[in-house]
Design a protein around this motif. Structure first.
Motif, mmCIF file in Angstrom:
data_model
loop_
_atom_site.group_PDB
_atom_site.id
_atom_site.type_symbol
_atom_site.label_atom_id
_atom_site.label_comp_id
_atom_site.label_asym_id
_atom_site.label_seq_id
_atom_site.Cartn_x
_atom_site.Cartn_y
_atom_site.Cartn_z
ATOM 1 N N ILE A 110 0.833 -1.209 0.000
ATOM 2 C CA ILE A 110 0.000 0.000 0.000
ATOM 3 C C ILE A 110 0.871 1.264 0.000
ATOM 4 N N PRO A 111 1.926 1.351 0.830
ATOM 5 C CA PRO A 111 2.798 2.526 0.730
ATOM 6 C C PRO A 111 3.403 2.688 -0.660
ATOM 7 N N GLY A 112 3.796 1.583 -1.283
ATOM 8 C CA GLY A 112 4.366 1.663 -2.621
ATOM 9 C C GLY A 112 3.358 2.122 -3.655
ATOM 10 N N LEU A 113 2.118 1.670 -3.515
ATOM 11 C CA LEU A 113 1.056 2.106 -4.424
ATOM 12 C C LEU A 113 0.819 3.605 -4.284
ATOM 13 N N LYS A 114 0.716 4.066 -3.043
ATOM 14 C CA LYS A 114 0.456 5.479 -2.796
ATOM 15 C C LYS A 114 1.610 6.364 -3.262
ATOM 16 N N ALA A 115 2.832 5.807 -3.249
ATOM 17 C CA ALA A 115 4.010 6.542 -3.712
ATOM 18 C C ALA A 115 4.217 6.416 -5.219
ATOM 19 N N ARG A 253 -5.043 3.423 -6.314
ATOM 20 C CA ARG A 253 -4.961 4.702 -5.619
ATOM 21 C C ARG A 253 -6.329 5.378 -5.583
ATOM 22 N N GLN A 254 -6.564 6.172 -4.563
ATOM 23 C CA GLN A 254 -7.854 6.841 -4.420
ATOM 24 C C GLN A 254 -8.082 7.875 -5.512
ATOM 25 N N SER A 255 -7.054 8.221 -6.231
ATOM 26 C CA SER A 255 -7.199 9.152 -7.354
ATOM 27 C C SER A 255 -7.655 8.461 -8.633
ATOM 28 N N GLU A 256 -7.840 7.125 -8.589
ATOM 29 C CA GLU A 256 -8.078 6.384 -9.830
ATOM 30 C C GLU A 256 -9.361 5.548 -9.768
ATOM 31 N N LYS A 257 -10.458 6.211 -9.437
ATOM 32 C CA LYS A 257 -11.745 5.517 -9.383
ATOM 33 C C LYS A 257 -12.169 5.005 -10.762
ATOM 34 N N ASN A 258 -11.869 5.762 -11.811
ATOM 35 C CA ASN A 258 -12.253 5.332 -13.159
ATOM 36 C C ASN A 258 -11.589 4.012 -13.527
ATOM 37 N N LEU A 259 -10.307 3.876 -13.193
ATOM 38 C CA LEU A 259 -9.585 2.637 -13.480
ATOM 39 C C LEU A 259 -10.168 1.491 -12.654
ATOM 40 N N ARG A 260 -10.426 1.744 -11.361
ATOM 41 C CA ARG A 260 -10.996 0.690 -10.515
ATOM 42 C C ARG A 260 -12.342 0.231 -11.055
ATOM 43 N N ASP A 261 -13.184 1.187 -11.471
ATOM 44 C CA ASP A 261 -14.516 0.830 -11.959
ATOM 45 C C ASP A 261 -14.446 0.035 -13.265
#
Length: 300
Positions: A110-115, A253-261
């Protein structure tokens, strides 16, 4: 750990050598942190344009941990496991043909993802409220029970975390494993944190701990062929008096809702067609591990 050399054929091309996979983490971390995409504050959900950029780039970077059968680099140096193989199929459907696997310790995912060291966590990570506060999860692709590695014959008769607590036994589990919280909740006082299930097997075999806790499929895989230890029968752990569902998914990342969806839509197509089970069966998953739970339910 670190980014591998470029693999233009995804998981089916030139093998990713482990030494190459482990080289250059600091450089990648610095590049990710310096990128133009702003990392949102915790709890701030944004749409994001990463999927468009991944299509232009043609490659997605996936963070994995060395935990068979979820995500790992095999003896031939090829990144594989249930999560990377699901990712390969889904991202290809999304127009991203290549997968670049970046191994790291589980606790650093998770730290690596956020970074921005990678674009998605592809490690079969359990979905729980604590993690949901930091990242966006896909819906789960499996549901798993727990099990213990114990000495052959299970001399202490261990069947649950409560057994370990009542008998004052010493338990081990892996770094950042959900099983640590389950054990503490049951009253286990003596817990040794180890890098992974292989270290756990060695600790049990050497008598340094009485049991190692992990997912049933992980435990079953690591004890196979070893005549000094065995796996206990799988069981449903609890947390706060309620069932603790070990359902794993992909983190974004929380900035990437479109990708998650977009990822979720493809994941549900795999579930509906039965292809998801066919992808993960080679790694020991069965129909019993398939689930209709959602990330929303698991995040609470």
């Amino acid at each position: 750990m670190a980014p591998p050399h470029e693999n233009n054929e995804g998981f089916t091309g030139r093998p990713l050598r482990r030494r190459s996979l482990l080289a250059g983490a600091a450089a990648l971390g610095a590049l990710g942190a310096a990128g133009c995409s702003r990392v949102p504050d915790v709890g701030e959900i944004e749409g994001g344009s990463l999927l468009d950029r991944l299509r232009d780039r043609g490659t997605v970077r996936v963070g994995i941990a060395s935990e068979p059968p979820f995500g790992y680099v095999d003896e031939d140096g090829i990144a594989t496991g249930e999560a990377p193989e699901i990712a390969r199929v889904i991202f290809k459907s999304l127009g991203v043909d290549n997968i670049r696997a970046i191994p790291t310790e589980f606790g650093a995912l998770i730290p690596g993802l956020k970074a921005q060291q990678f674009d998605v966590v592809s490690a079969g990570m359990y979905i729980n409220p604590t993690r949901c506060a930091q990242v966006l999860f896909s819906d789960p692709d499996y549901l798993m029970l727990d099990s213990f590695i114990v000495k052959k014959g299970n001399p202490h008769g261990i069947k649950s975390y409560e057994d370990i607590a009542k008998k004052g036994l010493k338990l081990a589990s892996g770094t950042a494993y959900a099983e640590i919280d389950y054990a503490k909740d049951a009253g286990v006082k003596d817990i040794l944190i180890l890098p992974d299930q292989v270290a756990g097997l060695d600790a049990v075999r050497q008598g340094r701990v009485d049991a190692f806790a992990g997912t049933n499929i992980t435990v079953q895989g690591v004890v196979k062929g070893n005549n000094q230890v065995e796996a206990t029968e799988a069981f449903q752990p609890e947390l706060g008096g309620e069932p603790a569902y070990g359902a794993g998914g992909f983190a974004f990342r929380q900035s990437e809702k479109n990708l998650r969806d977009a990822f979720n839509r493809e994941l549900h197509k795999l579930k509906d067609s039965g292809q998801l089970l066919r992808i993960v069966q080679p790694f020991g998953f069965t129909k019993d591990e398939m689930t209709d739970l959602t990330a929303e339910e698991l995040c609470g």
